[in-house]
Design an enzyme around this catalytic site. Structure first.
Site, PDB file in Angstrom:
ATOM      1  N   ARG A 104       0.991  -1.186   0.235  1.00  0.00           N
ATOM      2  CA  ARG A 104       0.131  -0.022   0.144  1.00  0.00           C
ATOM      3  C   ARG A 104       0.853   1.215  -0.192  1.00  0.00           C
ATOM      4  O   ARG A 104       1.725   1.216   0.912  1.00  0.00           O
ATOM      5  CB  ARG A 104      -0.875  -0.045   1.089  1.00  0.00           C
ATOM      6  CG  ARG A 104      -2.216  -0.768   1.138  1.00  0.00           C
ATOM      7  CD  ARG A 104      -3.119  -0.391   2.252  1.00  0.00           C
ATOM      8  NE  ARG A 104      -2.735   0.003   3.248  1.00  0.00           N
ATOM      9  CZ  ARG A 104      -3.495   0.598   4.422  1.00  0.00           C
ATOM     10  NH1 ARG A 104      -4.696   0.433   4.191  1.00  0.00           N
ATOM     11  NH2 ARG A 104      -3.080   1.033   5.562  1.00  0.00           N
ATOM     12  N   THR A 108      -1.331   7.443  -0.548  1.00  0.00           N
ATOM     13  CA  THR A 108      -2.679   7.265  -1.255  1.00  0.00           C
ATOM     14  C   THR A 108      -3.419   6.268  -0.775  1.00  0.00           C
ATOM     15  O   THR A 108      -4.491   6.072  -1.040  1.00  0.00           O
ATOM     16  CB  THR A 108      -2.355   6.917  -2.781  1.00  0.00           C
ATOM     17  OG1 THR A 108      -1.771   5.744  -2.906  1.00  0.00           O
ATOM     18  CG2 THR A 108      -1.647   8.203  -3.379  1.00  0.00           C
ATOM     19  N   ASP A 200       0.390  -3.029  12.256  1.00  0.00           N
ATOM     20  CA  ASP A 200       0.764  -3.585  10.853  1.00  0.00           C
ATOM     21  C   ASP A 200       1.171  -5.044  10.789  1.00  0.00           C
ATOM     22  O   ASP A 200       2.107  -5.558  11.473  1.00  0.00           O
ATOM     23  CB  ASP A 200       1.959  -2.572  10.453  1.00  0.00           C
ATOM     24  CG  ASP A 200       2.292  -2.774   8.820  1.00  0.00           C
ATOM     25  OD1 ASP A 200       2.504  -4.064   8.715  1.00  0.00           O
ATOM     26  OD2 ASP A 200       2.605  -1.983   8.260  1.00  0.00           O
ATOM     27  N   ASP A 203       4.683  -5.917   9.610  1.00  0.00           N
ATOM     28  CA  ASP A 203       5.687  -5.593  10.566  1.00  0.00           C
ATOM     29  C   ASP A 203       5.675  -6.629  11.699  1.00  0.00           C
ATOM     30  O   ASP A 203       6.955  -6.956  12.045  1.00  0.00           O
ATOM     31  CB  ASP A 203       5.460  -4.293  10.935  1.00  0.00           C
ATOM     32  CG  ASP A 203       6.079  -3.129   9.839  1.00  0.00           C
ATOM     33  OD1 ASP A 203       6.639  -3.524   9.118  1.00  0.00           O
ATOM     34  OD2 ASP A 203       5.816  -1.998  10.032  1.00  0.00           O
TER      35      ASP A 203
HETATM   36  C1  PRP Z   1      -1.206  -4.748   4.371  1.00  0.00           C
HETATM   37  C2  PRP Z   1      -1.933  -6.007   4.301  1.00  0.00           C
HETATM   38  C3  PRP Z   1      -2.849  -5.917   3.255  1.00  0.00           C
HETATM   39  C4  PRP Z   1      -2.922  -4.481   3.012  1.00  0.00           C
HETATM   40  C5  PRP Z   1      -4.422  -4.407   3.318  1.00  0.00           C
HETATM   41  O1  PRP Z   1      -0.352  -4.869   3.670  1.00  0.00           O
HETATM   42  O2  PRP Z   1      -1.200  -7.063   4.535  1.00  0.00           O
HETATM   43  O3  PRP Z   1      -2.139  -6.603   1.868  1.00  0.00           O
HETATM   44  O4  PRP Z   1      -2.115  -3.649   4.004  1.00  0.00           O
HETATM   45  O5  PRP Z   1      -4.768  -2.986   3.090  1.00  0.00           O
HETATM   46  P1  PRP Z   1      -5.907  -2.789   2.004  1.00  0.00           P
HETATM   47  O6  PRP Z   1      -7.117  -3.555   2.373  1.00  0.00           O
HETATM   48  O7  PRP Z   1      -6.267  -1.013   2.657  1.00  0.00           O
HETATM   49  O8  PRP Z   1      -5.566  -2.610   0.756  1.00  0.00           O
HETATM   50  P2  PRP Z   1       0.882  -3.719   3.409  1.00  0.00           P
HETATM   51  O9  PRP Z   1       0.709  -2.903   2.223  1.00  0.00           O
HETATM   52  O10 PRP Z   1       1.260  -2.977   4.707  1.00  0.00           O
HETATM   53  O11 PRP Z   1       2.281  -4.614   2.806  1.00  0.00           O
HETATM   54  P3  PRP Z   1       3.238  -5.639   3.620  1.00  0.00           P
HETATM   55  O12 PRP Z   1       2.217  -6.885   3.864  1.00  0.00           O
HETATM   56  O13 PRP Z   1       4.105  -6.022   2.849  1.00  0.00           O
HETATM   57  O14 PRP Z   1       3.673  -4.909   4.889  1.00  0.00           O
HETATM   58  N1  URA Z   2      -2.494  -3.178   6.965  1.00  0.00           N
HETATM   59  C1  URA Z   2      -2.252  -3.700   8.182  1.00  0.00           C
HETATM   60  O1  URA Z   2      -1.065  -4.547   8.338  1.00  0.00           O
HETATM   61  N2  URA Z   2      -2.922  -3.312   9.192  1.00  0.00           N
HETATM   62  C2  URA Z   2      -3.979  -2.561   9.127  1.00  0.00           C
HETATM   63  O2  URA Z   2      -4.873  -2.133  10.174  1.00  0.00           O
HETATM   64  C3  URA Z   2      -4.454  -2.242   7.691  1.00  0.00           C
HETATM   65  C4  URA Z   2      -3.803  -2.533   6.667  1.00  0.00           C
END
Ligand code: PRP
Ligand code: URA
Length: 209
Positions: A104, A108, A200, A203
């Protein structure tokens, strides 16, 4: 309209509550996600077709049930979806695994694709897309688009925690995809994080806080 399955078994709720605690260390967080994924897998596969087979038990020949050759692809949305793969593979050892990389954008909140590698023969497989967090639903919708391009017709989305906004978006955009979650939380905050949520997920799984 797709069905939203909320799998609120007491064991799952208990483990999820521990995961939400900010004091829970990464190693425990990962282990609990593995355990919950295995348990959620029972519901995601509940409608698998069975066939009769003859088995010779130590006492007699009996007609019994076995899964009727269902082909499965488990597809995590990177990174956090990786944390749900091992639990599902424990349940379905013959499943093939593919990967969709999306992150994400921090301002944005829109998903940015960076990787897609899916198993062969997706058109004949049932696909379980995994991602612990369904927030705005943007990442899940884009991932479903990528899977649909392969001709796959049976897609199920398995998440841990969802926001109502994300559930709505997936149901409106992909009414043919059933959603499986352990909890639907209250809302998104101004940064599009789920409240109360668990922070997150990527993380916390990979210790990158
Ligand atoms: C997080 C999560 C989803 C997304 C959800 O990933 O694991 O993939 O955000 O958000 P959305 O429904 O608003 O699209 P992130 O983008 O943080 O990536 P990561 O798993 O690599 O940390
Ligand atoms: N992605 C995450 O990992 N946590 C949230 O709460 C939203 C998006």
């Amino acid at each position: 309209m797709s069905t939203l399955h909320v799998i609120d078994h007491p064991m799952i709720q208990h483990k999820l509550t521990i995961m939400r605690d900010k004091e829970t260390p990464s190693s425990v967080f990962r282990q609990l996600l593995y355990e919950i994924s295995l348990m959620m897998g029972y519901e995601v596969t509940r409608d698998f077709p069975l066939q009769d087979v003859e088995v010779e038990t130590p006492l007699e020949v009996a007609t019994l049930k076995k899964i009727a050759g269902k082909k499965v692809a488990i597809v995590p949305i990177l990174r956090a979806g990786l944390g749900m793969v091992d639990g599902l593979r424990e349940l379905i050892p013959v499943a093939r695994v593919g990967f969709i990389g999306l992150y994400r954008d921090e301002t944005t909140h829109q998903p940015v694709p960076y990787y897609c590698k899916l198993p062969k023969g997706m058109e004949h497989r049932m696909c379980i897309l995994t991602d612990p967090m369904l927030a705005t639903g943007g990442s899940a919708c884009d991932a479903i688009d990528l899977v649909k391009k392969t001709g796959c017709k049976d897609i199920r989305l398995m998440c841990l925690v969802a926001a109502p906004e994300g559930v709505r978006k997936v149901q409106e955009t992909h009414p043919d995809v059933d959603i499986y979650v352990a909890a639907v939380d209250r809302e998104l905050n101004s940064n599009c994080y789920i409240l109360p949520g668990l922070g997150d997920a990527g993380d916390r799984i990979f210790g990158t806080i």
